[in-house]
Design an enzyme around this catalytic site. Sequence first.
Site, PDB file in Angstrom:
ATOM      1  N   ASP A   1      -5.051   3.153  -2.090  1.00 27.36           N
ATOM      2  CA  ASP A   1      -6.178   3.271  -1.015  1.00 27.36           C
ATOM      3  C   ASP A   1      -6.936   4.500  -1.482  1.00 27.36           C
ATOM      4  OD1 ASP A   1      -5.775   1.115   1.025  1.00 27.36           O
ATOM      5  OD2 ASP A   1      -3.930   1.821   1.134  1.00 27.36           O
TER       6      ASP A   1
ATOM      7  N   MET B   1     -12.579   2.949  -0.348  1.00 28.63           N
ATOM      8  CA  MET B   1     -13.120   3.281   1.051  1.00 28.63           C
ATOM      9  C   MET B   1     -14.092   4.562   0.788  1.00 28.63           C
ATOM     10  SD  MET B   1      -9.632   2.498   3.132  1.00 28.63           S
ATOM     11  CE  MET B   1      -8.690   2.742   1.838  1.00 28.63           C
TER      12      MET B   1
ATOM     13  N   MET C   1     -10.431  -6.697   6.412  1.00 28.65           N
ATOM     14  CA  MET C   1      -9.604  -5.543   6.937  1.00 28.65           C
ATOM     15  C   MET C   1      -9.211  -6.056   8.362  1.00 28.65           C
ATOM     16  SD  MET C   1      -9.034  -3.110   4.913  1.00 28.65           S
ATOM     17  CE  MET C   1      -8.514  -1.935   6.168  1.00 28.65           C
TER      18      MET C   1
ATOM     19  N   ASP D   1      -5.458  -6.662   5.033  1.00 32.04           N
ATOM     20  CA  ASP D   1      -4.817  -5.307   4.770  1.00 32.04           C
ATOM     21  C   ASP D   1      -5.156  -4.469   6.382  1.00 32.04           C
ATOM     22  OD1 ASP D   1      -4.199  -2.621   4.032  1.00 32.04           O
ATOM     23  OD2 ASP D   1      -6.110  -2.266   2.887  1.00 32.04           O
TER      24      ASP D   1
ATOM     25  N   HIS E   1      -8.590   0.036  -3.431  1.00 34.12           N
ATOM     26  CA  HIS E   1      -9.415  -0.313  -2.110  1.00 34.12           C
ATOM     27  C   HIS E   1     -10.203   0.861  -2.201  1.00 34.12           C
ATOM     28  CE1 HIS E   1      -9.293  -1.181   2.389  1.00 34.12           C
ATOM     29  NE2 HIS E   1     -10.440  -1.108   1.842  1.00 34.12           N
TER      30      HIS E   1
ATOM     31  N   HIS F   1      -1.504  -1.491  -4.195  1.00 35.66           N
ATOM     32  CA  HIS F   1      -2.731  -1.508  -3.544  1.00 35.66           C
ATOM     33  C   HIS F   1      -3.012  -0.147  -3.257  1.00 35.66           C
ATOM     34  CE1 HIS F   1      -5.788  -2.705  -0.584  1.00 35.66           C
ATOM     35  NE2 HIS F   1      -5.253  -1.570   0.308  1.00 35.66           N
TER      36      HIS F   1
ATOM     37  N   GLY G   1      -1.885  -3.431   9.419  1.00 35.26           N
ATOM     38  CA  GLY G   1      -0.919  -3.703  10.145  1.00 35.26           C
ATOM     39  C   GLY G   1      -0.060  -5.002   9.800  1.00 35.26           C
TER      40      GLY G   1
ATOM     41  N   MET H   1      -9.711   6.900  -0.282  1.00 31.24           N
ATOM     42  CA  MET H   1     -10.744   7.392   0.559  1.00 31.24           C
ATOM     43  C   MET H   1     -11.524   8.819   0.455  1.00 31.24           C
ATOM     44  SD  MET H   1      -8.304   6.548   3.839  1.00 31.24           S
ATOM     45  CE  MET H   1      -6.999   5.426   3.978  1.00 31.24           C
TER      46      MET H   1
ATOM     47  N   SER I   1       0.796  -1.176  -0.107  1.00 32.89           N
ATOM     48  CA  SER I   1       0.090  -0.074  -0.015  1.00 32.89           C
ATOM     49  C   SER I   1       0.962   1.323   0.143  1.00 32.89           C
ATOM     50  CB  SER I   1      -0.936  -0.063   1.258  1.00 32.89           C
ATOM     51  OG  SER I   1      -1.152   1.195   1.664  1.00 32.89           O
TER      52      SER I   1
ATOM     53  N   GLY J   1      -9.047   3.742   7.005  1.00 33.11           N
ATOM     54  CA  GLY J   1      -8.931   5.199   7.406  1.00 33.11           C
ATOM     55  C   GLY J   1      -7.266   5.608   7.234  1.00 33.11           C
ATOM     56  N   PHE J   2      -6.572   4.744   8.005  1.00 36.15           N
ATOM     57  CA  PHE J   2      -5.224   5.110   8.315  1.00 36.15           C
ATOM     58  C   PHE J   2      -4.261   4.159   8.062  1.00 36.15           C
ATOM     59  CE2 PHE J   2      -8.342   7.999  10.389  1.00 36.15           C
ATOM     60  CZ  PHE J   2      -7.742   9.262   9.934  1.00 36.15           C
TER      61      PHE J   2
HETATM   62  O1  LIG Z   1      -6.528   0.434   3.545  1.00 33.36           O
HETATM   63  C1  LIG Z   1      -5.749   0.660   4.574  1.00 33.36           C
HETATM   64  C2  LIG Z   1      -5.988   1.577   5.693  1.00 33.36           C
HETATM   65  O2  LIG Z   1      -7.391   1.871   5.756  1.00 33.36           O
HETATM   66  C3  LIG Z   1      -4.361   0.407   4.090  1.00 33.36           C
HETATM   67  O3  LIG Z   1      -4.222  -0.294   2.922  1.00 33.36           O
HETATM   68  C4  LIG Z   1      -3.477  -0.132   5.257  1.00 33.36           C
HETATM   69  O4  LIG Z   1      -3.644   0.338   6.618  1.00 33.36           O
HETATM   70  C5  LIG Z   1      -2.153  -0.302   4.853  1.00 33.36           C
HETATM   71  O5  LIG Z   1      -1.226   0.246   5.767  1.00 33.36           O
HETATM   72  P1  LIG Z   1      -0.341  -0.494   6.787  1.00 33.36           P
HETATM   73  O6  LIG Z   1       0.111  -1.546   6.348  1.00 33.36           O
HETATM   74  O7  LIG Z   1       0.550   0.611   7.492  1.00 33.36           O
HETATM   75  O8  LIG Z   1      -1.361  -0.765   7.949  1.00 33.36           O
HETATM   76 FE   LIG Z   2      -6.059  -0.600   1.954  1.00 32.99          FE
END
Ligand SMILES: O=C(CO)[C@H](O)[C@H](O)COP(=O)(O)O
Ligand SMILES: [Fe+2]
Length: 224
Positions: free
Chosen positions: A38, A72, A141, A175, A70, A36, A177, A40, A11, A146-147
């Site tokens: 993202d 969102m 998820m 997806d 992705h 990937h 962490g 938003m 990402s 969101g972050f």
């Molecule tokens: O969809 C996402 C957040 O909404 C990101 O793809 C995801 O958070 C990837 O980042 P990390 O690996 O730093 O968590």
């Molecule tokens: Fe994502």
Amino acid sequence: MSRLRALIGPSILNADLSQLYEESQKLLSNGADYLHLDVMDGHFVPNLTFGHPLVKCLRSKIKEAFFETHMMVQNPEQWIVPMANASVNQYTFHIEPVSNVADICRKIKENGMKVGLAIKPGTPVETVERYVDLSDMILIMTVEPGFGGQKFMEDQMTKVKYLREHYPLLDIEVDGGVGPSTINCCARAGANMIVSGTAVIGASDQAATIKLLRSTVQQVIDDH
Ligand SMILES: O=C(CO)[C@H](O)[C@H](O)COP(=O)(O)O
Ligand SMILES: [Fe+2]
């Protein structure tokens, strides 16, 4: 022999977005299987990133790579045609704000893209299982969307395990962490498509990190 493949899709959310092309190219050169992206909208999630104009610019410079967006967003139907025009390969959207999931899946396919269905941590897996036959991939998820940079939610692995048990050849993506310290958990649960943001972008050796993530997942697939 299973035809499932371990695929790593970094990402770019927490990359230096002023250098989006260079950062993306670097990830691909370092072994990323797909990107990937993202998207938003500030409504479905409390954050804003980018939309189809930027994806189209990136595509004009990176012709070959597989792009997953992705989405969102509150109204995923609205962006299907613009994202198809930006040559996106897979359109992954959240089913939570949508009442006509089947129609949206159909429209995505009509526009030449693969379908990904995503659920937030609070959404039961049965909610998405109803649509599994209409999709190419399910995204579980492992953070609240969101972050980037949030803590991996291990309790979401029950959903991944459930899907893998019932759908041995389904592409299942995780997806949020995900990195070297959480990949074992994802691999054992049965995920085969791995999104990793912070852990890959911030790695001192990006290529080695991507390779480690992929080999961990592929090993579990091969052992089954
Ligand atoms: O969809 C996402 C957040 O909404 C990101 O793809 C995801 O958070 C990837 O980042 P990390 O690996 O730093 O968590
Ligand atoms: Fe994502």
